[in-house]
Design an enzyme around this catalytic site. Structure first.
Site, PDB file in Angstrom:
ATOM      1  N   CYS A 103       3.040   3.618   4.954  1.00  0.00           N
ATOM      2  CA  CYS A 103       3.926   3.932   3.826  1.00  0.00           C
ATOM      3  C   CYS A 103       3.765   2.874   2.744  1.00  0.00           C
ATOM      4  O   CYS A 103       4.239   1.746   2.889  1.00  0.00           O
ATOM      5  CB  CYS A 103       5.378   4.004   4.268  1.00  0.00           C
ATOM      6  SG  CYS A 103       6.469   4.427   2.891  1.00  0.00           S
ATOM      7  N   GLY A 104       3.104   3.266   1.655  1.00  0.00           N
ATOM      8  CA  GLY A 104       2.859   2.318   0.574  1.00  0.00           C
ATOM      9  C   GLY A 104       4.098   1.939  -0.197  1.00  0.00           C
ATOM     10  O   GLY A 104       4.276   0.775  -0.571  1.00  0.00           O
ATOM     11  N   HIS A 105       4.992   2.905  -0.443  1.00  0.00           N
ATOM     12  CA  HIS A 105       6.193   2.556  -1.206  1.00  0.00           C
ATOM     13  C   HIS A 105       7.057   1.570  -0.432  1.00  0.00           C
ATOM     14  O   HIS A 105       7.682   0.684  -1.010  1.00  0.00           O
ATOM     15  CB  HIS A 105       6.983   3.817  -1.597  1.00  0.00           C
ATOM     16  CG  HIS A 105       8.120   4.167  -0.699  1.00  0.00           C
ATOM     17  ND1 HIS A 105       7.987   4.992   0.402  1.00  0.00           N
ATOM     18  CD2 HIS A 105       9.430   3.798  -0.725  1.00  0.00           C
ATOM     19  CE1 HIS A 105       9.164   5.118   0.997  1.00  0.00           C
ATOM     20  NE2 HIS A 105      10.059   4.412   0.336  1.00  0.00           N
ATOM     21  N   GLY A 268       2.241   5.720  -1.986  1.00  0.00           N
ATOM     22  CA  GLY A 268       1.213   4.683  -1.856  1.00  0.00           C
ATOM     23  C   GLY A 268       0.048   5.076  -0.976  1.00  0.00           C
ATOM     24  O   GLY A 268      -1.126   4.874  -1.330  1.00  0.00           O
TER      25      GLY A 268
END
Length: 347
Positions: A103-105, A268
């Site tokens: 999970c990029g965020h 992301g």
């Protein structure tokens, strides 16, 4: 006048579980970071700890992600001990339907939050953090200027293309072309403009329903096999790409993932998967950033900083740049006798 100090000093019964969190958002996408109260997890790896969280403590995920404490689009993070010797900590990601692989965020939000709150000491112009997540080790950097943490970036795990120009057929829409790529999680990427849907926020119900139909169809018909880790072998979400609303941006992303969640950020891991696709098509070159906007207009910059090989498969290393904001510090109580408070979804 009511004496509010009595309310503020009130303590729940000893058999209630107390969970403390810091909440943030990355481009509008929420993140609830558990900082205290979560039980110790068994396992030597993040994947083993994630399995233990699912097997023994999934009621905490439901209580914190779903109503009445959360909502259908809430997202969360459990902070654990690191897996690797050179990492600072580990992270397990969770949402309305379970636990995700990357999970990029959340990485951007955790990086900015931990440096901004002083949990990790600030260094200028950047503060480096290494975290172990289910998809691998992430190196992230909080961007600092005169003591102010104004943004973050991270180097993602190897990302790659599985299929280009694959097709499925759906009622009402006919044949739909999609690309399948991995950026820490697997995504089917669909050109939304080509299938005649509009990226306006008022069309979100149609977009969500179509996204879930595509996700179910691809999941049923396509075998996904990660080159290294079987725990990655599932389709996490569907990304609709559109022409941007802001002409200065490259494009717009709307990501439908988990059980119909809609990402408020550009996603992301999703922009990482898209970077792999654009690079494979020779549409971007090394170190050429593109700016991708979300359904609410927030943006991430993504670029390909390196080519690599993962178990014989051509891949790229993407970098994602964005920012986040800390919005609250919370104490949640879970009363074991509160059945409705264990979590539900009403959409």
């Amino acid at each position: 006048m009511i004496n509010v100090s009595k309310v503020l000093s009130w303590k729940p019964p000893d058999n209630w579980l107390e969970i403390k969190t810091i909440d943030a958002h990355t481009g509008g996408e929420p993140l609830r970071i558990i900082i205290d109260g979560y039980p110790d997890l068994s396992g030597n790896t993040i994947l083993e700890k994630r399995k233990d969280a699912k097997d023994r403590f999934d009621y905490i995920r439901k209580a914190l992600m779903l109503e009445p404490r959360g909502h259908a689009d809430m997202y969360g993070a459990i902070i654990t001990e690191p897996e690797k010797d050179d990492s600072d900590f580990g992270v397990i990601f969770m949402h309305n339907d379970g636990y995700s692989t990357g999970c990029g965020h959340a990485v951007l939000a955790i990086t900015k939050t931990f440096v901004e709150t002083g949990l990790i000491e600030k260094t200028e112009p950047e503060t480096m953090i290494k975290m172990d997540v289910p998809s691998g080790q992430i190196t992230a950097f909080a961007q600092v200027d005169k003591g102010n943490v104004y943004g973050a970036r991270f180097i993602n795990v190897p990302s790659f293309v599985e299929y280009l120009d694959a097709e499925i057929e759906l009622p009402l829409y006919g044949k739909i072309k999609y690309d399948l790529a991995y950026g820490g999680a697997y995504y089917a990427i669909v050109d939304g403009d080509n299938i005649g849907i509009d990226s306006k926020s008022e069309n979100i119900d149609e977009i969500t329903n179509l996204g879930m139909s595509i996700k179910r169809s691809v999941s049923d018909k396509v075998e996904i096999k990660h080159p290294l880790e079987p725990d990655m072998n599932f389709l996490y979400g569907v990304i609709f790409s559109f022409a941007p609303k802001n002409k200065n941006n490259h494009s717009r992303n709307i990501c439908v993932f988990a059980n119909g969640e809609v990402d408020r950020s550009p996603t992301g891991t999703g922009v990482s998967a898209r970077a792999a696709i654009h690079y494979a098509r020779n549409e971007i070159s090394l170190d050429q950033p593109i700016t991708i906007e979300s359904i609410v207009g927030s943006t991430f910059k993504v670029s390909v900083i390196k080519e690599t090989i993962i178990n014989g498969k051509e891949a790229i290393i993407p970098q994602v740049v964005g920012t986040a904001n800390v919005i609250s510090k919370n104490v949640f109580w879970i009363d074991p006798k509160d059945e409705i408070g264990k979590g539900f979804t009403l959409r």
